[in-house]
Scaffold this active site. Structure first.
Site, short mmCIF file in Angstrom:
data_model
loop_
_atom_site.label_atom_id
_atom_site.label_comp_id
_atom_site.label_asym_id
_atom_site.label_seq_id
_atom_site.Cartn_x
_atom_site.Cartn_y
_atom_site.Cartn_z
N ARG A 21 7.03 7.56 -2.70
CA ARG A 21 6.87 8.77 -1.79
C ARG A 21 5.44 8.26 -1.13
O ARG A 21 5.75 8.04 0.06
CB ARG A 21 6.21 9.83 -2.79
CG ARG A 21 6.11 11.03 -2.07
CD ARG A 21 4.82 11.39 -1.15
NE ARG A 21 3.61 11.32 -2.03
CZ ARG A 21 2.50 11.25 -1.57
NH1 ARG A 21 2.28 11.19 -0.16
NH2 ARG A 21 1.31 11.15 -2.09
N ASP A 22 4.12 8.07 -1.61
CA ASP A 22 3.11 7.55 -0.90
C ASP A 22 3.44 6.35 -0.40
O ASP A 22 3.05 5.87 0.83
CB ASP A 22 2.01 7.59 -1.86
CG ASP A 22 0.75 7.52 -1.10
OD1 ASP A 22 0.86 7.77 0.18
OD2 ASP A 22 -0.35 7.29 -1.39
N HIS A 213 -6.42 7.54 -7.91
CA HIS A 213 -5.51 6.96 -7.06
C HIS A 213 -6.22 6.07 -5.98
O HIS A 213 -6.69 6.81 -4.93
CB HIS A 213 -4.77 8.01 -6.38
CG HIS A 213 -3.81 7.66 -5.31
ND1 HIS A 213 -2.37 8.15 -5.27
CD2 HIS A 213 -3.79 7.00 -4.11
CE1 HIS A 213 -1.66 7.74 -4.51
NE2 HIS A 213 -2.69 7.01 -3.52
N HIS A 215 -6.66 3.14 -2.67
CA HIS A 215 -6.15 2.12 -1.91
C HIS A 215 -6.89 0.93 -1.95
O HIS A 215 -8.16 0.92 -2.23
CB HIS A 215 -5.94 2.94 -0.56
CG HIS A 215 -5.03 4.15 -0.40
ND1 HIS A 215 -4.19 4.03 0.73
CD2 HIS A 215 -4.63 4.83 -1.40
CE1 HIS A 215 -3.52 5.09 0.44
NE2 HIS A 215 -3.59 5.84 -0.60
N CYS A 246 -1.54 6.71 4.78
CA CYS A 246 -1.49 8.25 5.00
C CYS A 246 -1.13 8.36 6.46
O CYS A 246 -1.94 7.57 7.59
CB CYS A 246 -2.58 9.02 4.80
SG CYS A 246 -2.36 10.62 5.41
N ASN A 255 -1.53 1.37 -0.87
CA ASN A 255 -2.00 1.71 -2.15
C ASN A 255 -2.36 0.40 -3.03
O ASN A 255 -2.05 -0.80 -2.46
CB ASN A 255 -0.94 2.47 -2.75
CG ASN A 255 -0.80 3.98 -2.25
OD1 ASN A 255 -1.49 4.89 -2.64
ND2 ASN A 255 0.20 4.03 -1.60
#
Length: 318
Positions: A21-22, A213, A215, A246, A255
């Site tokens: 997803r990300d 989470h 990066h 993003c 990430n």
């Protein structure tokens, strides 16, 4: 002569793979559902069991995730796997309910500017929408998780007012949302900032269960994990190959790479249940499918004890 006291085994770490997803939402190349499933099965064979699989957003906003329903339907037979998906509004929650996702993630930014760019709403409007979603999903068996973007700093507003993250965690808790991802959207976290934010949440929302989470935009992702571990946080999100970013935040590079997180944890003595060598293979596969170089140092260099034949390198002369 005295013996050393016995060492306690480290707590079990809960890992969620967010690469599908990300990781994929900001890539120039859009992968087919077939290739996403290929990566998913490789990650599952490596030992991962929790996946943030997709997002039920408008295909116009994020074309890379337009196959959300098809992907969830095709993935559901994978043994012992748990799947989550981001939902931006009630319509997204309805779509997630239709396909039977295990968990939805409701995301809000700690920054008004980023929230407006990301979901075209104010923070208060986002939270009001969450209340409707929680009510709609009540009794469905679908778990609800929160996520606070720009939790460690905003590329538009900089450091956010003291207590803002704790206040958001408290308001989410009032909706019954205690599982809470803290997103380092553009890699602005440092160990000191991690301590402050986790402390804010412990003070204002003691029932919250944080998930970190990070990066690796500025190279501090693993340092921030070490700080999180020292604070007792045992839940983390990462993306294979360091994929991600993003599309609504300038400078949001990849990430924290799952393989680098696993490598650190294993070297610290944690049993992750994940095959690092298999994970590195999946990182290489993802890079080939996306027609780009591997995004993590570990995927390029291999593990610490990866050995090489002496005759495979030139001998110095002179």
């Amino acid at each position: 002569m005295t013996s050393s006291p016995p060492q306690r085994a480290p707590a079990r770490i809960e890992l969620t793979e967010v690469g599908l997803r990300d990781g994929l939402q900001n890539e120039a190349r859009v992968l087919s559902t077939e290739h996403k499933l290929e990566l998913l099965h490789g990650l599952h064979r490596a030992g991962l069991r929790r996946f943030e699989l997709t997002s039920f957003v408008s295909p116009r906003a994020v074309p890379a995730l337009a196959d959300a329903a098809e992907l969830v339907a095709a993935a559901k037979g994978l043994a012992d796997a748990r799947f989550s998906a981001l939902v931006p509004n009630l319509r997204g929650a309805e779509r997630a309910l239709e396909v039977g996702i295990d968990r939805v993630v409701l995301f809000v930014s700690a920054s008004e500017t980023h929230n407006a760019r990301n979901v075209n709403r104010s923070i208060d409007a986002s939270l009001a929408g969450f209340a409707d979603i929680v009510e709609r999903l009540s009794g469905s068996g679908i778990e609800v998780q929160g996520a606070i973007a720009t939790a460690f700093g905003c590329p538009f507003e900089g450091d956010l007012p003291a207590g803002r993250i704790g206040e958001l965690a408290r308001r989410l808790g009032e909706l019954g949302i205690d599982d809470l991802t803290l997103g380092d959207t553009t890699g602005m976290a440092t160990p000191a900032v991690v301590s402050r934010v986790v402390g804010e949440i412990a003070e204002q929302a003691p029932a919250a269960r944080p998930i970190l989470h990070f990066h690796n935009t500025r190279g501090l992702a693993l340092a921030n994990v070490m700080q999180g571990l020292s604070l007792g946080v045992t839940r983390y999100e990462s993306a294979v190959g360091g994929l991600g970013g993003c599309p609504f935040a300038p400078g949001a590079s990849g990430n924290l790479a799952t393989e680098e997180l696993i490598y650190l944890l294993e070297e610290l003595g944690y049993d992750t249940g994940v095959s690092l060598e298999s994970l590195i293979e999946v990182a290489g596969l993802a890079a080939r499918r996306l027609e780009r170089a591997p995004g993590s140092q570990l995927a390029r260099a291999g593990t610490r004890l990866r050995l090489h034949r002496p005759d495979a390198v030139p001998t110095a002369k002179g």
